[in-house]
Motif scaffolding. Structure first.
Motif, PDB file in Angstrom:
ATOM      1  N   LEU A 272      34.429   4.643 144.493  1.00 12.36           N
ATOM      2  CA  LEU A 272      35.181   5.417 145.485  1.00 12.36           C
ATOM      3  C   LEU A 272      35.264   6.894 145.099  1.00 12.36           C
ATOM      4  O   LEU A 272      36.120   7.625 145.598  1.00 12.36           O
ATOM      5  N   LEU A 273      34.378   7.317 144.233  1.00 15.61           N
ATOM      6  CA  LEU A 273      34.324   8.710 143.811  1.00 15.61           C
ATOM      7  C   LEU A 273      34.267   9.653 145.012  1.00 15.61           C
ATOM      8  O   LEU A 273      33.450   9.467 145.918  1.00 15.61           O
ATOM      9  N   ALA A 274      35.123  10.677 145.008  1.00 21.61           N
ATOM     10  CA  ALA A 274      35.069  11.708 146.050  1.00 21.61           C
ATOM     11  C   ALA A 274      34.090  12.796 145.606  1.00 21.61           C
ATOM     12  O   ALA A 274      34.232  13.331 144.495  1.00 21.61           O
ATOM     13  N   PRO A 275      33.103  13.140 146.410  1.00 18.62           N
ATOM     14  CA  PRO A 275      32.156  14.192 146.019  1.00 18.62           C
ATOM     15  C   PRO A 275      32.853  15.494 145.641  1.00 18.62           C
ATOM     16  O   PRO A 275      32.367  16.240 144.777  1.00 18.62           O
ATOM     17  N   GLU A 276      34.010  15.760 146.256  1.00 19.01           N
ATOM     18  CA  GLU A 276      34.758  16.982 145.952  1.00 19.01           C
ATOM     19  C   GLU A 276      35.203  17.043 144.496  1.00 19.01           C
ATOM     20  O   GLU A 276      35.390  18.123 143.926  1.00 19.01           O
ATOM     21  N   MET A 277      35.368  15.873 143.876  1.00 18.49           N
ATOM     22  CA  MET A 277      35.763  15.842 142.469  1.00 18.49           C
ATOM     23  C   MET A 277      34.661  16.413 141.586  1.00 18.49           C
ATOM     24  O   MET A 277      34.936  17.075 140.574  1.00 18.49           O
ATOM     25  N   LEU A 278      33.420  16.161 141.952  1.00 15.80           N
ATOM     26  CA  LEU A 278      32.308  16.715 141.186  1.00 15.80           C
ATOM     27  C   LEU A 278      32.238  18.230 141.349  1.00 15.80           C
ATOM     28  O   LEU A 278      31.930  18.951 140.398  1.00 15.80           O
ATOM     29  N   THR A 279      32.553  18.703 142.532  1.00 11.29           N
ATOM     30  CA  THR A 279      32.609  20.147 142.745  1.00 11.29           C
ATOM     31  C   THR A 279      33.683  20.769 141.868  1.00 11.29           C
ATOM     32  O   THR A 279      33.454  21.801 141.210  1.00 11.29           O
TER      33      THR A 279
ATOM     34  N   GLU B   8      38.308  -8.592 139.087  1.00  9.69           N
ATOM     35  CA  GLU B   8      39.292  -8.603 140.178  1.00  9.69           C
ATOM     36  C   GLU B   8      39.451  -7.239 140.843  1.00  9.69           C
ATOM     37  O   GLU B   8      39.970  -7.137 141.962  1.00  9.69           O
ATOM     38  N   ASP B   9      38.998  -6.163 140.180  1.00 11.96           N
ATOM     39  CA  ASP B   9      39.104  -4.830 140.777  1.00 11.96           C
ATOM     40  C   ASP B   9      38.127  -4.642 141.934  1.00 11.96           C
ATOM     41  O   ASP B   9      38.322  -3.750 142.771  1.00 11.96           O
ATOM     42  N   VAL B  10      37.080  -5.435 141.974  1.00  8.95           N
ATOM     43  CA  VAL B  10      36.085  -5.294 143.048  1.00  8.95           C
ATOM     44  C   VAL B  10      36.734  -5.522 144.410  1.00  8.95           C
ATOM     45  O   VAL B  10      36.447  -4.802 145.381  1.00  8.95           O
ATOM     46  N   ASP B  11      37.627  -6.503 144.512  1.00  7.05           N
ATOM     47  CA  ASP B  11      38.292  -6.782 145.795  1.00  7.05           C
ATOM     48  C   ASP B  11      39.125  -5.591 146.258  1.00  7.05           C
ATOM     49  O   ASP B  11      39.216  -5.322 147.457  1.00  7.05           O
ATOM     50  N   LYS B  12      39.729  -4.868 145.316  1.00  6.29           N
ATOM     51  CA  LYS B  12      40.518  -3.684 145.679  1.00  6.29           C
ATOM     52  C   LYS B  12      39.617  -2.609 146.270  1.00  6.29           C
ATOM     53  O   LYS B  12      39.980  -1.946 147.247  1.00  6.29           O
ATOM     54  N   VAL B  13      38.447  -2.435 145.667  1.00  3.78           N
ATOM     55  CA  VAL B  13      37.500  -1.450 146.175  1.00  3.78           C
ATOM     56  C   VAL B  13      37.010  -1.821 147.564  1.00  3.78           C
ATOM     57  O   VAL B  13      36.950  -0.985 148.475  1.00  3.78           O
TER      58      VAL B  13
ATOM     59  N   SER C   3      36.788  -0.975 153.336  1.00  2.00           N
ATOM     60  CA  SER C   3      36.943  -1.579 154.669  1.00  2.00           C
ATOM     61  C   SER C   3      37.955  -0.807 155.499  1.00  2.00           C
ATOM     62  O   SER C   3      37.794  -0.645 156.716  1.00  2.00           O
ATOM     63  N   GLU C   4      38.999  -0.292 154.843  1.00  2.00           N
ATOM     64  CA  GLU C   4      40.010   0.511 155.555  1.00  2.00           C
ATOM     65  C   GLU C   4      39.414   1.776 156.135  1.00  2.00           C
ATOM     66  O   GLU C   4      39.801   2.234 157.205  1.00  2.00           O
ATOM     67  N   ASN C   5      38.450   2.356 155.380  1.00  2.00           N
ATOM     68  CA  ASN C   5      37.862   3.645 155.796  1.00  2.00           C
ATOM     69  C   ASN C   5      36.607   3.491 156.652  1.00  2.00           C
ATOM     70  O   ASN C   5      36.004   4.471 157.046  1.00  2.00           O
TER      71      ASN C   5
END
Length: 247
Positions: free
Chosen positions: A108-115, A234-239, A244-246
């Motif tokens: 779920l990395l935001a590209p803006e974080m790399l900027t 178990e973290d995969v389900d959170k991702v 799915s929300e987005n």
């Protein structure tokens, strides 16, 4: 206006993991996790190229199937950053390059974080950068969440799995969680690997402490972006729920 040097992204992806073997291949909505990380990383306009670096033929072959650029590296690296250097050298990156070490378990990395991570390298004195985000006291209590404190000028003082700073008198204050993204100038990346594991790094199991113990400054950039890293199956389900929300 100072110009940024050429910037590249490398995603280290090893198969072995004590908590989640084969994690880079974890299925997320029909695609391996590394594919999601790559797709987000290439959206950063400052990165000229993004490449996966792995030690496992299963990951290598999957990357080829999904058209993700990939290089095969050795299996004996002590840290992901060691793997990043080998990949950077295989790719023949220029000596003035900045290399972003992009964690392969952040789908779920935001590209803006790399900027945010790369922009400070407009300063020729900048050697290493990383990110931090506000967390609450409950998150700070978890050893899985690394904490960081830094100077008024942004230089990291320490990273720890323990809650830092310690509130001796119960004075309320902020905790900052380390976001496991780094960017290095090539000379700093080579220096990191040449030094080998340090005492504090070994005790805390935090490779960034190698730099601080050897007086190599790390500049901390606060970010408001949130990720959802995958440490355990178990973290995969959170991702998946977040994606799915987005959708």
């Amino acid at each position: 206006m100072p110009q940024l040097p050429p910037c590249y992204g490398i995603i280290p992806a090893r198969y072995e993991s004590s908590r989640f073997p084969g994690k880079p291949l974890a299925d997320i909505l029909g695609r391996p996790m590394f594919w999601h990380v790559y797709q987000r990383a290439i959206q950063c306009p400052l990165l000229g190229r993004v490449v996966l670096a792995t030690d496992d033929h299963r990951i290598y072959n999957a990357a080829c199937r999904y058209n993700v650029p990939v290089v095969m590296t050795g299996a004996d690296h002590a840290s992901g950053t060691d793997r990043v250097l080998e990949a950077a050298e295989q790719l023949g990156l220029p000596q003035d390059a900045v290399v972003a070490n992009i964690q392969g378990d952040e789908p779920l990395l935001a590209p803006e974080m790399l900027t945010e991570l790369l922009e400070p390298f407009a300063d020729p004195a900048m050697r290493v950068t990383t990110l931090a985000a506000r967390i609450d006291a409950a998150q700070a209590a978890s050893p899985d969440q690394v904490k960081v404190v830094w100077t008024k000028r942004g230089g990291a003082l320490y990273f720890s799995r323990a809650p830092i700073p310690y509130d001796r008198d119960g004075v309320p204050g902020a905790f900052w969680g380390h976001v496991g993204l780094y960017a290095f100038r090539m000379e700093a990346l080579r220096r990191f690997v040449a030094l080998g594991p340090s005492e504090l790094e070994t005790r805390e199991r935090l490779e960034q402490l190698r730099l601080l113990e050897n007086d190599i400054p790390i500049y901390v950039v606060p970010t408001t972006h949130r990720t959802c890293g995958v440490d355990r199956p178990e973290d995969v389900d959170k991702v998946i729920a977040r994606l799915s929300e987005n959708a």
